[in-house]
Design a protein around this motif. Sequence first.
Motif, PDB file in Angstrom:
ATOM      1  N   ARG A  13       0.833  -1.207   0.000  1.00 37.71           N
ATOM      2  CA  ARG A  13       0.000   0.000   0.000  1.00 37.71           C
ATOM      3  C   ARG A  13       0.872   1.264   0.000  1.00 37.71           C
ATOM      4  O   ARG A  13       0.619   2.211  -0.752  1.00 37.71           O
ATOM      5  CB  ARG A  13      -0.929   0.014   1.209  1.00 37.71           C
ATOM      6  CG  ARG A  13      -1.780   1.290   1.285  1.00 37.71           C
ATOM      7  CD  ARG A  13      -2.725   1.288   2.462  1.00 37.71           C
ATOM      8  NE  ARG A  13      -3.800   0.353   2.193  1.00 37.71           N
ATOM      9  CZ  ARG A  13      -4.253  -0.559   3.059  1.00 37.71           C
ATOM     10  NH1 ARG A  13      -3.748  -0.643   4.272  1.00 37.71           N
ATOM     11  NH2 ARG A  13      -5.230  -1.368   2.728  1.00 37.71           N
ATOM     12  N   ARG A  16       2.394   1.689  -3.412  1.00 37.71           N
ATOM     13  CA  ARG A  16       1.361   2.090  -4.375  1.00 37.71           C
ATOM     14  C   ARG A  16       1.066   3.578  -4.245  1.00 37.71           C
ATOM     15  O   ARG A  16       1.012   4.314  -5.230  1.00 37.71           O
ATOM     16  CB  ARG A  16       0.087   1.278  -4.149  1.00 37.71           C
ATOM     17  CG  ARG A  16      -1.110   1.809  -4.958  1.00 37.71           C
ATOM     18  CD  ARG A  16      -2.360   1.038  -4.719  1.00 37.71           C
ATOM     19  NE  ARG A  16      -2.880   1.041  -3.375  1.00 37.71           N
ATOM     20  CZ  ARG A  16      -3.585   2.042  -2.821  1.00 37.71           C
ATOM     21  NH1 ARG A  16      -3.817   3.149  -3.493  1.00 37.71           N
ATOM     22  NH2 ARG A  16      -4.048   1.922  -1.584  1.00 37.71           N
ATOM     23  N   LYS A  17       0.884   4.031  -3.012  1.00 39.06           N
ATOM     24  CA  LYS A  17       0.573   5.441  -2.787  1.00 39.06           C
ATOM     25  C   LYS A  17       1.743   6.335  -3.184  1.00 39.06           C
ATOM     26  O   LYS A  17       1.539   7.449  -3.675  1.00 39.06           O
ATOM     27  CB  LYS A  17       0.180   5.671  -1.331  1.00 39.06           C
ATOM     28  CG  LYS A  17      -1.203   5.113  -1.011  1.00 39.06           C
ATOM     29  CD  LYS A  17      -1.595   5.425   0.414  1.00 39.06           C
ATOM     30  CE  LYS A  17      -3.022   4.979   0.664  1.00 39.06           C
ATOM     31  NZ  LYS A  17      -3.492   5.421   1.980  1.00 39.06           N
ATOM     32  N   SER A  22      -4.166   4.821  -7.509  1.00 36.04           N
ATOM     33  CA  SER A  22      -5.299   4.395  -6.689  1.00 36.04           C
ATOM     34  C   SER A  22      -5.275   2.882  -6.625  1.00 36.04           C
ATOM     35  O   SER A  22      -4.636   2.212  -7.459  1.00 36.04           O
ATOM     36  CB  SER A  22      -6.617   4.861  -7.306  1.00 36.04           C
ATOM     37  OG  SER A  22      -6.870   4.150  -8.517  1.00 36.04           O
ATOM     38  N   GLN A  23      -5.977   2.336  -5.670  1.00 37.23           N
ATOM     39  CA  GLN A  23      -6.039   0.877  -5.560  1.00 37.23           C
ATOM     40  C   GLN A  23      -6.661   0.275  -6.823  1.00 37.23           C
ATOM     41  O   GLN A  23      -6.196  -0.744  -7.319  1.00 37.23           O
ATOM     42  CB  GLN A  23      -6.834   0.476  -4.323  1.00 37.23           C
ATOM     43  CG  GLN A  23      -6.715  -0.991  -3.998  1.00 37.23           C
ATOM     44  CD  GLN A  23      -7.476  -1.333  -2.737  1.00 37.23           C
ATOM     45  OE1 GLN A  23      -8.700  -1.414  -2.762  1.00 37.23           O
ATOM     46  NE2 GLN A  23      -6.753  -1.509  -1.652  1.00 37.23           N
ATOM     47  N   GLU A  24      -7.661   0.942  -7.355  1.00 37.50           N
ATOM     48  CA  GLU A  24      -8.327   0.452  -8.564  1.00 37.50           C
ATOM     49  C   GLU A  24      -7.387   0.464  -9.771  1.00 37.50           C
ATOM     50  O   GLU A  24      -7.304  -0.506 -10.526  1.00 37.50           O
ATOM     51  CB  GLU A  24      -9.569   1.286  -8.850  1.00 37.50           C
ATOM     52  CG  GLU A  24     -10.398   0.738  -9.978  1.00 37.50           C
ATOM     53  CD  GLU A  24     -11.734   1.448 -10.129  1.00 37.50           C
ATOM     54  OE1 GLU A  24     -12.415   1.146 -11.115  1.00 37.50           O
ATOM     55  OE2 GLU A  24     -12.096   2.280  -9.274  1.00 37.50           O
ATOM     56  N   PHE A  26      -4.108   0.458  -9.702  1.00 35.66           N
ATOM     57  CA  PHE A  26      -3.057  -0.519  -9.430  1.00 35.66           C
ATOM     58  C   PHE A  26      -3.538  -1.932  -9.760  1.00 35.66           C
ATOM     59  O   PHE A  26      -2.847  -2.695 -10.440  1.00 35.66           O
ATOM     60  CB  PHE A  26      -2.638  -0.409  -7.966  1.00 35.66           C
ATOM     61  CG  PHE A  26      -1.521  -1.326  -7.537  1.00 35.66           C
ATOM     62  CD1 PHE A  26      -0.450  -1.604  -8.364  1.00 35.66           C
ATOM     63  CD2 PHE A  26      -1.536  -1.895  -6.276  1.00 35.66           C
ATOM     64  CE1 PHE A  26       0.585  -2.445  -7.953  1.00 35.66           C
ATOM     65  CE2 PHE A  26      -0.519  -2.726  -5.849  1.00 35.66           C
ATOM     66  CZ  PHE A  26       0.547  -3.000  -6.694  1.00 35.66           C
ATOM     67  N   ALA A  27      -4.726  -2.268  -9.312  1.00 34.38           N
ATOM     68  CA  ALA A  27      -5.285  -3.596  -9.587  1.00 34.38           C
ATOM     69  C   ALA A  27      -5.433  -3.812 -11.088  1.00 34.38           C
ATOM     70  O   ALA A  27      -5.111  -4.890 -11.602  1.00 34.38           O
ATOM     71  CB  ALA A  27      -6.629  -3.753  -8.880  1.00 34.38           C
ATOM     72  N   ARG A  34      -9.933  -5.695  -8.042  1.00 32.09           N
ATOM     73  CA  ARG A  34      -9.697  -4.669  -7.034  1.00 32.09           C
ATOM     74  C   ARG A  34      -9.973  -5.173  -5.627  1.00 32.09           C
ATOM     75  O   ARG A  34      -9.260  -4.844  -4.689  1.00 32.09           O
ATOM     76  CB  ARG A  34     -10.545  -3.419  -7.319  1.00 32.09           C
ATOM     77  CG  ARG A  34     -10.062  -2.232  -6.488  1.00 32.09           C
ATOM     78  CD  ARG A  34     -11.144  -1.350  -5.950  1.00 32.09           C
ATOM     79  NE  ARG A  34     -12.299  -2.008  -5.423  1.00 32.09           N
ATOM     80  CZ  ARG A  34     -12.422  -2.461  -4.146  1.00 32.09           C
ATOM     81  NH1 ARG A  34     -11.428  -2.347  -3.304  1.00 32.09           N
ATOM     82  NH2 ARG A  34     -13.532  -3.019  -3.744  1.00 32.09           N
ATOM     83  N   MET A  37      -7.032  -7.064  -4.495  1.00 36.02           N
ATOM     84  CA  MET A  37      -5.951  -6.148  -4.140  1.00 36.02           C
ATOM     85  C   MET A  37      -6.178  -5.583  -2.743  1.00 36.02           C
ATOM     86  O   MET A  37      -5.242  -5.447  -1.957  1.00 36.02           O
ATOM     87  CB  MET A  37      -5.857  -5.008  -5.161  1.00 36.02           C
ATOM     88  CG  MET A  37      -4.656  -4.118  -4.955  1.00 36.02           C
ATOM     89  SD  MET A  37      -3.083  -4.973  -5.116  1.00 36.02           S
ATOM     90  CE  MET A  37      -3.085  -5.316  -6.858  1.00 36.02           C
ATOM     91  N   GLY A  38      -7.414  -5.276  -2.421  1.00 31.43           N
ATOM     92  CA  GLY A  38      -7.735  -4.785  -1.081  1.00 31.43           C
ATOM     93  C   GLY A  38      -7.407  -5.805  -0.016  1.00 31.43           C
ATOM     94  O   GLY A  38      -6.860  -5.469   1.042  1.00 31.43           O
ATOM     95  N   GLU A  41      -3.621  -5.853   0.446  1.00 27.59           N
ATOM     96  CA  GLU A  41      -3.136  -4.696   1.203  1.00 27.59           C
ATOM     97  C   GLU A  41      -3.553  -4.739   2.669  1.00 27.59           C
ATOM     98  O   GLU A  41      -2.860  -4.183   3.515  1.00 27.59           O
ATOM     99  CB  GLU A  41      -3.614  -3.398   0.552  1.00 27.59           C
ATOM    100  CG  GLU A  41      -2.911  -3.105  -0.765  1.00 27.59           C
ATOM    101  CD  GLU A  41      -3.231  -1.733  -1.320  1.00 27.59           C
ATOM    102  OE1 GLU A  41      -4.050  -1.002  -0.731  1.00 27.59           O
ATOM    103  OE2 GLU A  41      -2.639  -1.383  -2.360  1.00 27.59           O
TER     104      GLU A  41
END
Length: 80
Positions: A13, A16-17, A22-24, A26-27, A34, A37-38, A41
């Motif tokens: 995480r 990525r940041k 964004s998580q979306e 990145f996924a 997604r 991915m959550g 993380e």
Amino acid sequence: MSHLSLALGRNIRKSRKSVGLSQEAFALKAKVDRSYMGRIERGETNITVEMLFQLADVLGVGPEVLLPRTNEVDESPPKR
């Protein structure tokens, strides 16, 4: 959830940041769902070595950057 999975998820995480994804996004780039991915993380799932390398490649880092250090694994899990 193991301390190792939690620490790995935090590192993913954070990386990525730091690259502004964004998580979306990145996924999508990593070609994974997604919601999966959550879970990665949040440390709720274990990933394969292949997935570790895939995520590192998308982030533009070596896989060793994502792996937790010993002192990170020994920390207690974050409070929710």
